[in-house]
Design a protein around this motif. Structure first.
Motif, mmCIF file in Angstrom:
data_model
loop_
_atom_site.group_PDB
_atom_site.id
_atom_site.type_symbol
_atom_site.label_atom_id
_atom_site.label_comp_id
_atom_site.label_asym_id
_atom_site.label_seq_id
_atom_site.Cartn_x
_atom_site.Cartn_y
_atom_site.Cartn_z
ATOM 1 N N ALA A 149 -12.240 24.919 38.067
ATOM 2 C CA ALA A 149 -13.486 24.378 38.624
ATOM 3 C C ALA A 149 -14.362 25.463 39.229
ATOM 4 C CB ALA A 149 -13.174 23.307 39.674
ATOM 5 N N LEU A 150 -13.759 26.321 40.043
ATOM 6 C CA LEU A 150 -14.549 27.325 40.762
ATOM 7 C C LEU A 150 -14.775 28.595 39.950
ATOM 8 C CD1 LEU A 150 -13.211 26.818 44.371
ATOM 9 C CD2 LEU A 150 -15.364 26.038 43.376
ATOM 10 N N GLY A 151 -14.312 28.588 38.715
ATOM 11 C CA GLY A 151 -14.569 29.675 37.782
ATOM 12 C C GLY A 151 -15.443 29.148 36.661
ATOM 13 N N ASP A 152 -14.802 28.581 35.659
ATOM 14 C CA ASP A 152 -15.510 28.091 34.477
ATOM 15 C C ASP A 152 -16.516 26.984 34.814
ATOM 16 O OD1 ASP A 152 -13.821 29.636 32.482
ATOM 17 O OD2 ASP A 152 -12.296 28.457 33.522
ATOM 18 N N GLY A 153 -16.087 26.028 35.614
ATOM 19 C CA GLY A 153 -16.986 24.922 35.972
ATOM 20 C C GLY A 153 -18.213 25.393 36.713
ATOM 21 N N LEU A 154 -18.015 26.314 37.635
ATOM 22 C CA LEU A 154 -19.137 26.851 38.401
ATOM 23 C C LEU A 154 -20.096 27.619 37.499
ATOM 24 C CD1 LEU A 154 -20.437 27.155 41.165
ATOM 25 C CD2 LEU A 154 -18.950 29.121 41.578
ATOM 26 N N MET A 155 -19.562 28.394 36.575
ATOM 27 C CA MET A 155 -20.440 29.128 35.660
ATOM 28 C C MET A 155 -21.204 28.189 34.731
ATOM 29 S SD MET A 155 -18.309 32.640 34.854
ATOM 30 C CE MET A 155 -16.651 31.936 34.737
ATOM 31 N N ILE A 156 -20.561 27.108 34.300
ATOM 32 C CA ILE A 156 -21.248 26.129 33.448
ATOM 33 C C ILE A 156 -22.420 25.512 34.190
ATOM 34 C CG2 ILE A 156 -21.020 23.838 32.379
ATOM 35 C CD1 ILE A 156 -18.115 24.723 31.591
ATOM 36 N N ILE A 157 -22.180 25.001 35.385
ATOM 37 C CA ILE A 157 -23.259 24.332 36.111
ATOM 38 C C ILE A 157 -24.356 25.326 36.492
ATOM 39 C CG2 ILE A 157 -22.368 24.386 38.482
ATOM 40 C CD1 ILE A 157 -23.230 21.374 38.630
ATOM 41 N N ARG A 158 -23.978 26.539 36.842
ATOM 42 C CA ARG A 158 -24.989 27.565 37.134
ATOM 43 C C ARG A 158 -25.881 27.800 35.918
ATOM 44 N NH1 ARG A 158 -21.580 32.449 40.108
ATOM 45 N NH2 ARG A 158 -21.581 31.577 42.220
ATOM 46 N N THR A 178 -22.121 34.891 36.868
ATOM 47 C CA THR A 178 -20.679 35.115 36.997
ATOM 48 C C THR A 178 -20.243 35.603 38.379
ATOM 49 O OG1 THR A 178 -20.958 37.347 36.089
ATOM 50 C CG2 THR A 178 -20.409 35.583 34.530
ATOM 51 N N SER A 179 -21.192 35.894 39.254
ATOM 52 C CA SER A 179 -20.871 36.431 40.571
ATOM 53 C C SER A 179 -19.868 35.552 41.318
ATOM 54 C CB SER A 179 -22.146 36.557 41.408
ATOM 55 O OG SER A 179 -21.846 37.034 42.697
ATOM 56 N N LYS A 180 -18.738 36.151 41.679
ATOM 57 C CA LYS A 180 -17.668 35.494 42.437
ATOM 58 C C LYS A 180 -17.081 34.271 41.732
ATOM 59 C CE LYS A 180 -19.339 37.306 46.770
ATOM 60 N NZ LYS A 180 -19.824 37.095 48.080
ATOM 61 N N ALA A 181 -17.283 34.187 40.403
ATOM 62 C CA ALA A 181 -16.726 33.077 39.638
ATOM 63 C C ALA A 181 -15.901 33.562 38.448
ATOM 64 C CB ALA A 181 -17.843 32.148 39.150
ATOM 65 N N ILE A 182 -16.237 34.712 37.909
ATOM 66 C CA ILE A 182 -15.532 35.221 36.733
ATOM 67 C C ILE A 182 -14.130 35.703 37.129
ATOM 68 C CG2 ILE A 182 -16.474 37.557 36.937
ATOM 69 C CD1 ILE A 182 -16.667 37.556 33.827
#
Length: 123
Positions: free
Chosen positions: A72-81, A94-98
């Motif tokens: 969620a806090l990686g891939d999901g966050l990058m998707i919604i961003r 990708t900042s702080k999510a990749i």
């Protein structure tokens, strides 16, 4: 693609929100997944949306950074961003999510998510 509700559009506060919610797991079981995010033009039910997103998780299609896991806090966050557009251009995506184990670069992640955000006719 990321049109999880089947309305012909990919939106941050609809499809993106439902995708990241699903990645958080049991906290968004049942109707909590689609609450206040489901389009009026949706062609999928809440159950079908759960299944659609789960299939993307199981097949690792939602592993946007290519590290072998869907989070969620990686891939999901990058998707919604990405679905929010220009606000997350370049490295802001990708900042702080990749993941440290990512096999895709930031540019490749931009391209990967963009390729899933295009909705075309069903063949």
């Amino acid at each position: 693609n990321l049109d999880v509700d089947g309305d012909g559009k990919v939106t941050a506060l609809g499809d993106g929100l439902m995708a990241i919610r699903k990645l958080f797991g049991a906290a968004f079981a049942g109707n909590a997944l689609t609450s206040k995010a489901l389009s009026n033009d949706a062609t999928r039910s809440t159950t079908e949306i759960h299944d659609f997103i789960q299939a993307g998780m199981d097949a690792k299609v939602l592993d946007v950074d290519g590290d072998g896991s869907v989070t969620a806090l990686g891939d999901g966050l990058m998707i919604i961003r990405k679905l929010f557009g220009a606000a997350f251009a370049g490295d802001a995506l990708t900042s702080k999510a990749i993941s440290n184990d990512a096999s895709r670069t930031t540019e490749e992640i931009h391209e990967y998510i963009a390729s899933m955000s295009t909705v075309g006719p069903v063949s």
